[in-house]
Motif scaffolding. Structure first.
Motif, PDB file in Angstrom:
ATOM      1  N   PHE A  93       0.275  -5.463   5.373  1.00  0.00           N
ATOM      2  CA  PHE A  93       1.712  -5.533   5.656  1.00  0.00           C
ATOM      3  C   PHE A  93       2.448  -4.296   5.163  1.00  0.00           C
ATOM      4  CE2 PHE A  93       0.296  -9.831   6.036  1.00  0.00           C
ATOM      5  CZ  PHE A  93       1.015 -10.294   7.138  1.00  0.00           C
ATOM      6  N   HIS A  94       3.332  -3.805   6.009  1.00  0.00           N
ATOM      7  CA  HIS A  94       4.129  -2.601   5.727  1.00  0.00           C
ATOM      8  C   HIS A  94       5.558  -2.823   6.196  1.00  0.00           C
ATOM      9  CE1 HIS A  94       0.862   0.488   4.969  1.00  0.00           C
ATOM     10  NE2 HIS A  94       0.170  -0.591   5.305  1.00  0.00           N
ATOM     11  N   GLU A  95       6.425  -1.810   5.918  1.00  0.00           N
ATOM     12  CA  GLU A  95       7.733  -1.743   6.571  1.00  0.00           C
ATOM     13  C   GLU A  95       7.847  -0.365   7.217  1.00  0.00           C
ATOM     14  OE1 GLU A  95      11.204  -4.094   4.795  1.00  0.00           O
ATOM     15  OE2 GLU A  95      10.230  -3.274   3.016  1.00  0.00           O
ATOM     16  N   PHE A  96       8.669  -0.278   8.262  1.00  0.00           N
ATOM     17  CA  PHE A  96       8.871   1.025   8.908  1.00  0.00           C
ATOM     18  C   PHE A  96      10.312   1.485   8.731  1.00  0.00           C
ATOM     19  CE2 PHE A  96      11.284  -0.037  12.770  1.00  0.00           C
ATOM     20  CZ  PHE A  96      11.016  -1.386  12.957  1.00  0.00           C
TER      21      PHE A  96
ATOM     22  N   ILE B 228       8.431   4.517  -4.203  1.00  0.00           N
ATOM     23  CA  ILE B 228       8.075   5.653  -3.351  1.00  0.00           C
ATOM     24  C   ILE B 228       6.786   5.321  -2.592  1.00  0.00           C
ATOM     25  CG2 ILE B 228       9.225   7.466  -4.707  1.00  0.00           C
ATOM     26  CD1 ILE B 228       6.436   8.114  -5.884  1.00  0.00           C
ATOM     27  N   ARG B 229       6.599   6.017  -1.484  1.00  0.00           N
ATOM     28  CA  ARG B 229       5.477   5.725  -0.590  1.00  0.00           C
ATOM     29  C   ARG B 229       4.109   5.984  -1.224  1.00  0.00           C
ATOM     30  NH1 ARG B 229       4.910   5.674   5.128  1.00  0.00           N
ATOM     31  NH2 ARG B 229       3.019   6.648   5.919  1.00  0.00           N
ATOM     32  N   TYR B 230       4.037   7.043  -2.040  1.00  0.00           N
ATOM     33  CA  TYR B 230       2.741   7.613  -2.407  1.00  0.00           C
ATOM     34  C   TYR B 230       2.194   7.081  -3.734  1.00  0.00           C
ATOM     35  CZ  TYR B 230       4.378  10.684   1.234  1.00  0.00           C
ATOM     36  OH  TYR B 230       4.850  11.144   2.423  1.00  0.00           O
TER      37      TYR B 230
ATOM     38  N   LEU C  46       0.853  -1.199   0.000  1.00  0.00           N
ATOM     39  CA  LEU C  46       0.000   0.000   0.000  1.00  0.00           C
ATOM     40  C   LEU C  46       0.888   1.250   0.000  1.00  0.00           C
ATOM     41  CD1 LEU C  46      -3.031   0.751   0.093  1.00  0.00           C
ATOM     42  CD2 LEU C  46      -2.831   0.948   2.564  1.00  0.00           C
ATOM     43  N   HIS C  47       2.026   1.151   0.675  1.00  0.00           N
ATOM     44  CA  HIS C  47       3.097   2.137   0.537  1.00  0.00           C
ATOM     45  C   HIS C  47       4.138   1.527  -0.404  1.00  0.00           C
ATOM     46  CE1 HIS C  47       1.853   3.954   4.632  1.00  0.00           C
ATOM     47  NE2 HIS C  47       1.322   4.640   3.637  1.00  0.00           N
ATOM     48  N   GLY C  48       4.480   2.259  -1.458  1.00  0.00           N
ATOM     49  CA  GLY C  48       5.278   1.676  -2.538  1.00  0.00           C
ATOM     50  C   GLY C  48       6.738   1.432  -2.218  1.00  0.00           C
ATOM     51  N   ASP C  49       7.226   1.930  -1.079  1.00  0.00           N
ATOM     52  CA  ASP C  49       8.641   1.744  -0.744  1.00  0.00           C
ATOM     53  C   ASP C  49       8.826   0.768   0.424  1.00  0.00           C
ATOM     54  OD1 ASP C  49       7.510   3.406   1.128  1.00  0.00           O
ATOM     55  OD2 ASP C  49       9.207   4.803   1.246  1.00  0.00           O
ATOM     56  N   GLU C  50       7.901  -0.211   0.511  1.00  0.00           N
ATOM     57  CA  GLU C  50       7.964  -1.178   1.611  1.00  0.00           C
ATOM     58  C   GLU C  50       7.916  -2.591   1.022  1.00  0.00           C
ATOM     59  OE1 GLU C  50       4.873   0.302   4.271  1.00  0.00           O
ATOM     60  OE2 GLU C  50       5.822   2.266   4.308  1.00  0.00           O
ATOM     61  N   PRO C  51       9.018  -2.950   0.282  1.00  0.00           N
ATOM     62  CA  PRO C  51       8.969  -4.124  -0.593  1.00  0.00           C
ATOM     63  C   PRO C  51       8.876  -5.470   0.120  1.00  0.00           C
ATOM     64  CG  PRO C  51      11.192  -3.214  -0.534  1.00  0.00           C
ATOM     65  CD  PRO C  51      10.309  -2.229   0.169  1.00  0.00           C
TER      66      PRO C  51
HETATM   67 ZN   LIG Z   1       3.642   1.685   5.286  1.00  0.00          ZN
END
Ligand SMILES: [Zn+2]
Length: 523
Positions: free
Chosen positions: A205-208, A166-168, A121-126
């Motif tokens: 699922f995301h990354e921080f 990128i995130r957005y 959902l955030h593009g920079d959290e592979p």
């Molecule tokens: Zn995220």
């Protein structure tokens, strides 16, 4: 290595140039890994795992959209009895967003538990996307979980962001701040499909980012996060209490145990905020604009999983995918093992008719937080002020109505009704006149924010309610609150709620002018 802004004046000029160069590279989206090798080797060594998704066939970069599609199509051609691929809509740049459904033709229970797993959902959290692709493959190779589960995968929710890492989304919106206002087309497609799916368990699922700018203010040379995984589950008080505690105790609880068995570190989700010039740590989530709370308000077990990874490039990548994989498998196993218990909790939660909470405050306490010191490279603890969303208290409540009513001759209300349907609400016109006790919202204070948030000027509103006996004309649009997603409905229609349609200025409110929808207390 220092991360403070004020460190640069003390640097020799060639170092200053390097700092400027690094800044420029960052702004062009080059991935520079800020993590010293010693931190990787000492705290986050890579793990042995036999992942086969596209990124693991190359040394650089991550799975591209077309590589994911080839991978999914190949899996489907080999397992078409249990695997379907559908497209839920298009990204702003025109790429079709895939959803994979895994289900057995001969499940062992009549209605398998519906699970929703989402990544990217955030593009920079592979690691989120890559982890889900590997979960998917592992299940099609050994489909025992499908005896009791049906699983929907949306592995790359924000394709345009992902393609650029990128995130957005392409229009600059953060899709995980857009779950009630639904301003990006991806949000509308994702939410509609999520609403129609009726998930009983949903995990996003995301990354921080483990190197935050304000972490530089701690200790001599700054700190970095110690945790592999952080769990974000809703503390929103309109999520029935039983469901909140069950999510934490059982689903998060089992995932914690799974990480323990692999020696991985975890914590409830914490992040930093500037609080009147001080750094405060906020824990948990209460905002329905984000997935964890938005999904929980539709009456399902919901969590957002944060894996340590943003900004690290391919460093510890197998470990990050492994974390995603382990947590996803744990949630699936919990659902598989506890079908009846889960459904009992969801049924009880649905019957919860507590008052609607419009405003809440987080519990504030002084705590210790485990971190890695970037001077000594040792694990240490820092003292933090913690604002805990999971321990929130109601500040403003309003009794639950039996329904909301809309006059759809007002043009703005048609847009609202459309958004409500995307959010999963069912509503329709009355077929006759109806007498009822109605409560109107009368704004007593309306303040527009000067600053933009996600491309809008938000509104702070206060209202009083005015009660009247009225007759609804035939054809009035009614939304009865006796429906599974009613808590999400309340979050968008009660004007003071922080993520409501009014708070996000989808409609303009004026002092003393009744809002164009109202509450029905009794028929
Ligand atoms: Zn995220």
């Amino acid at each position: 290595m220092k991360f403070t802004d004020d460190s640069s004046p003390h640097l020799p000029s060639d170092m200053k140039n390097k700092v400027v160069l690094i800044g420029i590279l960052f702004s062009f989206g080059f991935v520079l890994n800020p993590q010293p090798r010693i931190v990787t080797e000492k705290f986050f060594p890579d793990v042995q795992a036999n992942f086969k998704s596209p990124a693991f066939h190359k040394k650089h970069g991550f799975t591209k959209y077309h590589e994911m599609m080839e991978y999914l199509n190949k899996l489907k051609s080999e397992h078409s009895d249990i695997m379907q691929i559908t497209f839920i809509g298009k990204s702003q740049k025109g790429k079709l967003i895939p959803m994979v459904i895994l289900k057995s033709e001969t499940p062992k229970i009549p209605h398998p538990v519906k699970v929703w797993l989402q990544g990217g959902l955030h593009g920079d959290e592979p690691a989120s996307t890559e982890g889900l692709l590997n979960v998917l493959e592992s299940i099609v190779l050994n489909p025992v979980l499908l005896q009791r589960l049906e699983i929907a995968f949306v592995p790359m929710a924000n394709i345009d962001g992902y393609e650029k890492q990128i995130r957005y989304a392409a229009n600059g919106l953060d899709l995980n701040r857009d779950q009630t206002k639904l301003m990006a087309q991806e949000s509308v497609y994702l939410k509609q499909v999520f609403s129609d799916y009726h998930a009983e368990v949903a995990v996003d699922f995301h990354e921080f980012r483990p190197y935050r700018r304000d972490f530089a203010h701690y200790n001599r040379a700054g700190i970095t996060s110690r945790f592999d995984v952080m769990f974000l589950y809703s503390g929103n008080l309109n999520v029935p209490e039983k469901l909140r505690y069950y999510t934490n105790d059982t689903f998060v609880g089992n995932a914690r145990k799974a990480l323990d068995t692999h020696g991985l570190n975890y914590h409830d989700y914490v992040t930093t905020d500037d609080y009147y010039g001080d750094i405060h740590f906020t824990q948990g989530s209460v905002q329905s604009r984000s997935s964890a709370t938005s999904y929980a308000l539709t009456n399902c077990v919901s969590s957002l999983i944060e894996v340590r990874g943003v900004g690290l490039g391919r460093t510890s990548f197998t470990r990050r995918v492994f974390c995603t994989f382990q947590v996803a498998m744990s949630y699936l196993n919990s659902a598989y093992d506890r079908v009846d218990e889960l459904r009992d909790v969801l049924l009880l939660s649905r019957k919860d008719k507590s008052e609607i909470v419009l405003k809440s405050t987080r519990k504030v306490s002084e705590e210790k937080l485990k971190v890695i010191d970037l001077d000594t490279y040792e694990e240490t603890e820092i003292a933090v002020t913690l604002r805990d969303g999971f321990q929130s208290k109601a500040q403003l409540k309003r009794r639950r109505p039996v329904a909301y009513a809309f006059d759809t001759t007002i043009k703005q209300n048609k847009i609202l009704v459309q958004k409500l349907r995307v959010l999963g609400a069912s509503l329709g016109p009355t077929d006759k006149e109806m007498k009822c006790t109605a409560e109107y919202f009368i704004p007593t204070s309306v303040v527009k924010h000067g600053a933009l948030f996600e491309q809008i000027h938000r509104t702070d509103i206060e209202t009083k309610t005015e009660t009247k006996q009225i007759t609804l004309p035939k054809g009035t649009m009614i939304l009865y609150m006796d429906q599974p997603k009613s808590n999400l409905v309340a979050e968008v229609l009660e004007p003071e709620a922080p993520n409501s349609f009014i708070s996000y200025s989808l409609l303009e409110a004026e002092i003393n002018k009744p809002l164009s929808w109202f509450r029905i207390i009794e028929f």
